[in-house]
Design a protein around this motif. Structure first.
Motif, short mmCIF file in Angstrom:
data_model
loop_
_atom_site.label_atom_id
_atom_site.label_comp_id
_atom_site.label_asym_id
_atom_site.label_seq_id
_atom_site.Cartn_x
_atom_site.Cartn_y
_atom_site.Cartn_z
N ILE A 19 42.44 -8.10 -13.47
CA ILE A 19 40.99 -8.08 -13.33
C ILE A 19 40.51 -6.78 -12.71
CG2 ILE A 19 39.04 -9.14 -12.14
CD1 ILE A 19 39.95 -10.71 -14.52
N CYS A 20 41.20 -6.30 -11.68
CA CYS A 20 40.79 -5.04 -11.03
C CYS A 20 40.93 -3.85 -11.98
CB CYS A 20 41.60 -4.82 -9.76
SG CYS A 20 41.16 -5.93 -8.41
N THR A 21 41.97 -3.86 -12.80
CA THR A 21 42.13 -2.78 -13.78
C THR A 21 41.04 -2.87 -14.84
OG1 THR A 21 44.53 -2.90 -13.43
CG2 THR A 21 43.76 -1.62 -15.32
N LYS A 22 40.69 -4.09 -15.24
CA LYS A 22 39.57 -4.27 -16.16
C LYS A 22 38.28 -3.72 -15.57
CE LYS A 22 38.69 -7.92 -18.49
NZ LYS A 22 38.38 -9.32 -18.86
N LEU A 23 38.04 -3.99 -14.29
CA LEU A 23 36.82 -3.51 -13.63
C LEU A 23 36.83 -1.98 -13.53
CD1 LEU A 23 36.37 -6.17 -10.80
CD2 LEU A 23 35.18 -6.02 -13.00
N ALA A 24 38.01 -1.40 -13.37
CA ALA A 24 38.10 0.07 -13.36
C ALA A 24 37.70 0.63 -14.72
CB ALA A 24 39.52 0.49 -12.99
N GLY A 25 38.18 -0.01 -15.79
CA GLY A 25 37.79 0.43 -17.13
C GLY A 25 36.31 0.23 -17.37
N LEU A 26 35.76 -0.83 -16.81
CA LEU A 26 34.34 -1.12 -17.01
C LEU A 26 33.45 -0.10 -16.32
CD1 LEU A 26 32.58 -3.47 -18.27
CD2 LEU A 26 32.41 -4.34 -15.92
N THR A 27 33.88 0.40 -15.16
CA THR A 27 33.01 1.27 -14.35
C THR A 27 33.40 2.74 -14.38
OG1 THR A 27 34.41 0.80 -12.41
CG2 THR A 27 32.52 -0.63 -12.76
N HIS A 28 34.39 3.11 -15.19
CA HIS A 28 34.90 4.48 -15.13
C HIS A 28 33.89 5.52 -15.58
CE1 HIS A 28 35.42 4.09 -19.48
NE2 HIS A 28 35.71 5.37 -19.54
N ASP A 29 32.87 5.15 -16.36
CA ASP A 29 31.88 6.11 -16.84
C ASP A 29 30.52 5.96 -16.17
OD1 ASP A 29 33.41 7.64 -18.52
OD2 ASP A 29 32.75 6.70 -20.37
N LEU A 30 30.46 5.30 -15.03
CA LEU A 30 29.17 5.10 -14.36
C LEU A 30 28.49 6.42 -14.00
CD1 LEU A 30 29.81 2.13 -11.86
CD2 LEU A 30 28.39 2.11 -13.91
N GLY A 31 29.27 7.45 -13.79
CA GLY A 31 28.72 8.72 -13.31
C GLY A 31 28.28 9.69 -14.39
N HIS A 32 28.35 9.29 -15.65
CA HIS A 32 27.93 10.21 -16.70
C HIS A 32 26.42 10.40 -16.68
CE1 HIS A 32 31.18 11.69 -19.18
NE2 HIS A 32 31.81 10.53 -19.03
N GLY A 33 26.00 11.62 -17.04
CA GLY A 33 24.58 11.93 -17.13
C GLY A 33 24.08 11.85 -18.54
N PRO A 34 22.83 12.27 -18.77
CA PRO A 34 22.25 12.20 -20.12
C PRO A 34 22.99 13.08 -21.11
CG PRO A 34 20.56 12.58 -18.45
CD PRO A 34 21.88 12.78 -17.78
N PHE A 35 23.03 12.63 -22.35
CA PHE A 35 23.53 13.41 -23.49
C PHE A 35 24.98 13.84 -23.31
CE2 PHE A 35 18.93 14.01 -23.22
CZ PHE A 35 18.56 13.40 -24.41
N SER A 36 25.83 12.83 -23.08
CA SER A 36 27.26 13.04 -23.00
C SER A 36 27.61 14.05 -21.91
CB SER A 36 27.80 13.48 -24.37
OG SER A 36 29.21 13.43 -24.40
N HIS A 37 28.30 15.14 -22.25
CA HIS A 37 28.75 16.09 -21.23
C HIS A 37 27.78 17.26 -21.05
CE1 HIS A 37 32.71 14.35 -20.34
NE2 HIS A 37 32.75 14.01 -21.62
N VAL A 38 26.58 17.18 -21.60
CA VAL A 38 25.61 18.26 -21.40
C VAL A 38 25.23 18.36 -19.94
CG1 VAL A 38 23.24 18.99 -21.91
CG2 VAL A 38 24.70 18.16 -23.75
N TYR A 39 25.01 17.21 -19.30
CA TYR A 39 24.50 17.20 -17.93
C TYR A 39 25.50 17.80 -16.94
CZ TYR A 39 22.25 15.49 -13.67
OH TYR A 39 21.65 15.40 -12.44
#
Length: 687
Positions: A117-137
């Motif tokens: 479950i904890c590994t699943k939650l890591a996969g679920l939240t791993h991209d929380l910090g992305h900004g607008p328009f993929s890697h442009v930000y």
């Protein structure tokens, strides 16, 4: 920086959690009726256990619905509209599949339902910090803002933030840093927090306010009970953060979350081989939405297991002393899958070549970057918690602001009436009408000396070279016009007219074979997989000679691209770019010819040729430029065919191209389709 409030007794704990206990997707069966499912176009069906549902129903996770996974790729591939929300669910799903498969083959490892479950939650939240328009930000935008700040200094309307101090503090910021902050904010939204007391690592999370009861926030066992050891603790959250970060937190040299199960960290972000479920999902998902192909190679999941292997990157490893490779317990594969592993990395190369760095997609990204740079001082991003509003570029420093920053920021700019945003609005409207920046020149960079010297130059240095060469070409053409007029002034190039991109794409390990970092177990040693941890078989690097027929000639490709931002200057930018680069080549005895391929035109199409020759008593130099018609038919009126020849008396005369006919007649090349035949244009250059 966002800081959590101090722990205080909860004013209200949600009573509905009593009727909605958390279940787990166990290693034996997929839990109870409280586990729901959702459809997915890649994985068909994804199970959502109650802990996953609790994380999903937060502003931080829901924000990912407003972030496109591929940014502006839908301007080229119209179905590329999937979001980071979908991708995060897919990574969580594959993490569960991989760990369940490993646990069934190797039960002696002691992988628990809580680990899954904890590994699943890591996969679920791993991209929380992305900004607008993929890697442009987190990429081009930050680079352009720093360039602008150095050139013009701090601008007005700083919203009360010291920009110099801010730049120093966040100089090395990356989206993983924001993911960790957003995870803290997500927990705070649920009324929970981690403890800063090392002695409380294995205690339940701290209750800081309204939300979920910390004593009911955990994994239930097969009997339907939540035992104390199954409650989420500070150690569990630190494990999730370490999975997101891909390394120990705060530049440490040891894992804290799961120190005795280091192989768990290979699932989300594989520091040894780079083959992990994050890439498995987005390669398959992105391929399906862009190239209409693509599926997850489940054999790489089902045939994975844990074994001992030598560290493949000791110079980067935090635990290998003196850069000497040590043994690690890592995720490995049977040796029969060596070609499958190579094909996985070939998919990476293909996607970067055809999608992620597609010239038109990059052109739109540059336009969005310009629009955001111009709008940065004038669009305050509000704070969801009532705090200070921040600029677009500063929103990532506070999760309260960052949760409100999504791809919709373009709509905010476009719908505003602030006069200072007019230039930004103009760029956005050009994007809407497909008036993109044009990629006018592209040259592959090999291993020759002059090409290596050129590659060592920065993009800014190459841009200056092109502008300088543009001045030489413009002077020659201005002489043919006679007295300077609007047409000759339009030939002048500025640094702001040009974008230079040094593009590098590879298979995952730059110029090296990424399969060399994978570890494989022989068929005979597979029988030892069910032994104790210390007796697990040794996985080894596979000799490249055993699969050399599948190995590409090289693993890395580099090229230099030149984009023109100003409509009407495409031809002069192309001529200047070739002049700047081919002159360097001719001095070494090599001529680089890399005409830009265009879509929708036959190889036998008409070309325009500009030839400029200059005579002298001691030497003679000639420059030849072949300029193709513009990619966009809207620019047809900008392309004029002419030949300039300088006579011995330094006077210029105009000679018609052999393919030209009289004005008003229709010119047809036998290789040109009827739809591309246009009236000829007469170039009136004066005398």
């Amino acid at each position: 920086m966002y800081s959590l409030p101090p722990p205080t007794p909860p004013t209200r704990v949600k009573s509905d959690w009593d009727a909605h206990p958390f279940s787990t997707t166990s290693l034996k069966s997929e839990s109870t009726s409280l586990t729901t499912r959702t459809n997915d176009d890649v994985h068909l069906s994804i199970s959502l256990d109650p802990l996953t549902q609790a994380f999903l129903d937060t502003p931080q996770m829901q924000r990912l619905r407003g972030l496109s996974q591929l940014g502006v790729a839908n301007y080229v591939y119209i179905n590329a509209t999937h979001t980071r929300f979908e991708h995060s669910l897919g990574v969580s799903h594959l993490a569960e599949k991989m760990l369940s498969s490993i646990s069934l083959k190797q039960p002696q490892l002691g992988i628990t339902g809580k680990d899954v479950i904890c590994t699943k939650l890591a996969g679920l939240t791993h991209d929380l910090g992305h900004g607008p328009f993929s890697h442009v930000y987190d990429g081009e935008l930050r680079k352009q803002l720093e360039f602008r700040r150095k050139r013009k200094g701090n601008e007005e309307n700083d919203l009360g933030v010291d920009l110099d101090e801010f730049q120093k503090k966040y100089k090395d910021w990356c989206h993983e840093d924001a993911s960790l902050d957003m995870l803290d904010a997500l927990l705070a939204h649920l009324g929970l927090s981690t403890s800063s007391d090392p002695s409380q690592l294995d205690s339940p999370l701290v209750q800081i306010g309204d939300g979920i009861d910390r004593l009911k926030f955990g994994v239930i066992d097969l009997n339907g009970d939540i035992t104390p050891q199954n409650l989420l603790t500070t150690r569990d959250i630190l494990y999730i953060k370490e999975c997101i970060n891909g390394a120990p937190l705060n530049n440490g040299n040891k894992w804290i979350g799961r120190p005795d199960k280091e192989y768990l960290y290979d699932v989300i972000s594989n520091r040894h081989s780079g083959l992990d479920v994050d890439k498995m999902d987005y390669y398959a998902r992105d391929q399906k939405r862009t190239l209409s192909v693509g599926q997850v190679e489940f054999i790489l999941i089902e045939e994975s297991f844990v074994a001992r292997g030598k560290c493949s990157r000791p110079y980067q490893c935090f635990s290998c002393e003196n850069e000497k490779p040590e043994d690690h317990y890592m995720i490995c594969w049977p040796e029969k899958l060596v070609v499958k592993g190579l094909e996985f990395f070939k998919t990476r190369f293909s996607m970067h070549s055809n999608v992620y760095t597609h010239k038109t997609i990059k052109a739109v990204e540059y336009m969005i970057c310009d629009a955001l740079v111009l709008a940065d001082p004038w669009i305050p991003i509000p704070n969801a918690e009532g705090g200070q509003a921040l600029r677009i570029s500063q929103a990532m420093s506070d999760p309260g602001n960052y949760v409100n920053l999504k791809d919709s920021v373009l709509d905010m700019i476009e719908s505003s009436s602030i006069p200072e945003l007019q230039r930004s609005r103009d760029i956005i409207r050009k994007i809407r009408s497909r008036q993109f920046y044009k990629c006018v020149f592209s040259m592959a960079v090999g291993n020759k000396d002059h090409e290596q010297e050129l590659w060592k130059k920065s993009e800014a240095e190459i841009r200056k070279m092109i502008v300088h060469a543009g001045g030489m070409v413009a002077e020659a053409q201005r002489g043919a016009f006679g007295t300077p007029d609007k047409r000759s002034d339009a030939l002048r190039l500025n640094v702001g007219d040009i974008i230079v991109e040094k593009r590098t794409i590879h298979h995952g390990q730059k110029s090296e074979n990424p399969v060399n970092n994978m570890r494989f177990v022989s068929k005979t040693d597979l029988r030892s997989l069910n032994k104790t941890l210390s007796e697990l078989p040794v996985a080894r690097k596979k000799d490249e000679a055993e699969y050399e027929a599948h190995v590409p000639k090289k693993f890395e490709e580099r090229c230099i691209r030149v984009y023109c931002k100003e409509k009407g200057k495409e031809s002069i930018v192309l001529s200047a770019a070739r002049e700047a680069i081919t002159f360097g080549s001719k001095e070494k005895g090599t001529v680089c010819h890399s005409p830009l391929p265009r879509r929708g035109l036959n190889p036998g199409k008409r070309k325009e040729r500009v030839s400029l020759s200059q005579s002298s008593q001691n030497s003679q130099k000639s420059l030849a430029f072949e300029t193709d018609e513009s990619v966009n038919s809207n620019d047809d009126n900008q392309n004029q065919e002419f030949m300039l020849s300088q006579e011995s008396n330094d006077s210029f005369s105009v000679a018609e191209s052999p393919s030209k006919s009289k004005a008003g007649e229709r010119v047809r090349d036998e290789s040109t389709p009827e739809a591309q035949v246009r009236p000829a244009k007469r170039l009136n250059m004066g005398t």
